[in-house]
Design a protein around this motif. Sequence first.
Motif, mmCIF file in Angstrom:
data_model
loop_
_atom_site.group_PDB
_atom_site.id
_atom_site.type_symbol
_atom_site.label_atom_id
_atom_site.label_comp_id
_atom_site.label_asym_id
_atom_site.label_seq_id
_atom_site.Cartn_x
_atom_site.Cartn_y
_atom_site.Cartn_z
ATOM 1 N N LYS A 254 0.844 -1.189 0.000
ATOM 2 C CA LYS A 254 0.000 0.000 0.000
ATOM 3 C C LYS A 254 0.882 1.241 0.000
ATOM 4 C CE LYS A 254 -4.032 1.927 2.398
ATOM 5 N NZ LYS A 254 -4.958 1.773 3.544
ATOM 6 N N LEU A 255 1.024 1.842 -1.194
ATOM 7 C CA LEU A 255 1.880 3.019 -1.329
ATOM 8 C C LEU A 255 1.276 4.216 -0.616
ATOM 9 C CD1 LEU A 255 2.805 2.639 -5.107
ATOM 10 C CD2 LEU A 255 4.219 2.041 -3.139
ATOM 11 N N THR A 256 0.001 4.467 -0.881
ATOM 12 C CA THR A 256 -0.744 5.543 -0.225
ATOM 13 C C THR A 256 -2.136 4.995 0.093
ATOM 14 O OG1 THR A 256 -1.659 6.494 -2.250
ATOM 15 C CG2 THR A 256 0.513 7.257 -1.579
ATOM 16 N N ASP A 257 -2.956 5.840 0.698
ATOM 17 C CA ASP A 257 -4.294 5.397 1.038
ATOM 18 C C ASP A 257 -5.139 5.084 -0.199
ATOM 19 O OD1 ASP A 257 -3.745 5.618 3.707
ATOM 20 O OD2 ASP A 257 -4.567 7.649 3.896
ATOM 21 N N SER A 258 -4.743 5.591 -1.354
ATOM 22 C CA SER A 258 -5.532 5.409 -2.574
ATOM 23 C C SER A 258 -4.772 4.677 -3.665
ATOM 24 C CB SER A 258 -5.994 6.763 -3.124
ATOM 25 O OG SER A 258 -4.892 7.598 -3.405
ATOM 26 N N CYS A 259 -3.583 4.123 -3.364
ATOM 27 C CA CYS A 259 -2.779 3.484 -4.399
ATOM 28 C C CYS A 259 -2.163 2.205 -3.851
ATOM 29 C CB CYS A 259 -1.686 4.422 -4.906
ATOM 30 S SG CYS A 259 -0.653 3.698 -6.201
ATOM 31 N N LEU A 260 -2.428 1.072 -4.537
ATOM 32 C CA LEU A 260 -1.876 -0.226 -4.157
ATOM 33 C C LEU A 260 -0.973 -0.720 -5.277
ATOM 34 C CD1 LEU A 260 -4.989 -2.054 -2.669
ATOM 35 C CD2 LEU A 260 -3.230 -0.822 -1.439
#
Length: 219
Positions: free
Chosen positions: A210-216
Motif C-alpha cells: 500500500k503506497l498511499t491510502d488510494s494506491c496499491l
Amino acid sequence: PPTEETLLLTPFQVSTDKDRGYFGGSTLAGGRADTPLRITPASISVMTKEFLEDFDLTDMNQSLAWTVGADAPTGGESGAFGGNRFQTSFRGVDGNGNFPVRNGSINYFVSDTYNSERFDFSRGPNAALFGDGGPGGLQGSTSKQARLKHVSTTVSTRLDSFGGYRATMDTNYGLERVAVRLNLLHQNIKAYQDGTSNKQNGLTAAFTYKLTDSCLLYT
C-alpha cells in the motif's frame, strides 16, 4: 498549498470482494476495465472461487464443460506428442489463434485453479473489445492477489479411484500496508490409459504494498 494528485489504478484490477457465492460482481471482460456485470453490454459468465471449489474444477478446460456456447480444445492434448490445449471455440467459431487472457493480458497456457481467483467467459464479437480474441468469444482468468489485513491458510487434497492425487496450499499473510500470498501445487493425476499421468508442481507468490491510502502496488 497545491494538493497531491491521486494515482488511481483500481479500474484495471478486479476486486473479488464484490463476489457473493456463485455471483461475480464485476469483470474485466467487458472492456478491459473493472465494470459491474449488471451494466456490461455483453454475454459474460463468471465462475467464482466458491463455484470452482464446489465442483472440484482444477483448470480452465474442465471449467469449459460448465459454461455455455464453448467447446473445450480437442487438438490431441491426450496424445503422445501433446497438442493445442488452450485455444477454445466459442459459438461454433474456430478457436485457432483465440488465446486466453489472464488479468487482461494474453497467456499461452491452461490456467489452473490453484493460483486463480476466478474464470470469465465472454461470448460474441465483443471479445475484440477486451483482448486479442476471435469473433466467437474468449476465456480469461484472474490470479490470486495478496490481501491486506488478512491472515489465512487453506490446505486441500484430492484422491481418485485411478490412483491419482492432488494437493494444494493457499496461505496469505497481510498487515496494514504489506501482504504476501503463497500458492503451492503438487499433483499426479492418472489418465485413462495405463502408464500415463499428468504430473505437475507449481509455486506462485503474490505481493501487495500500500503506497498511499488510494494506491496499491500488486506483483
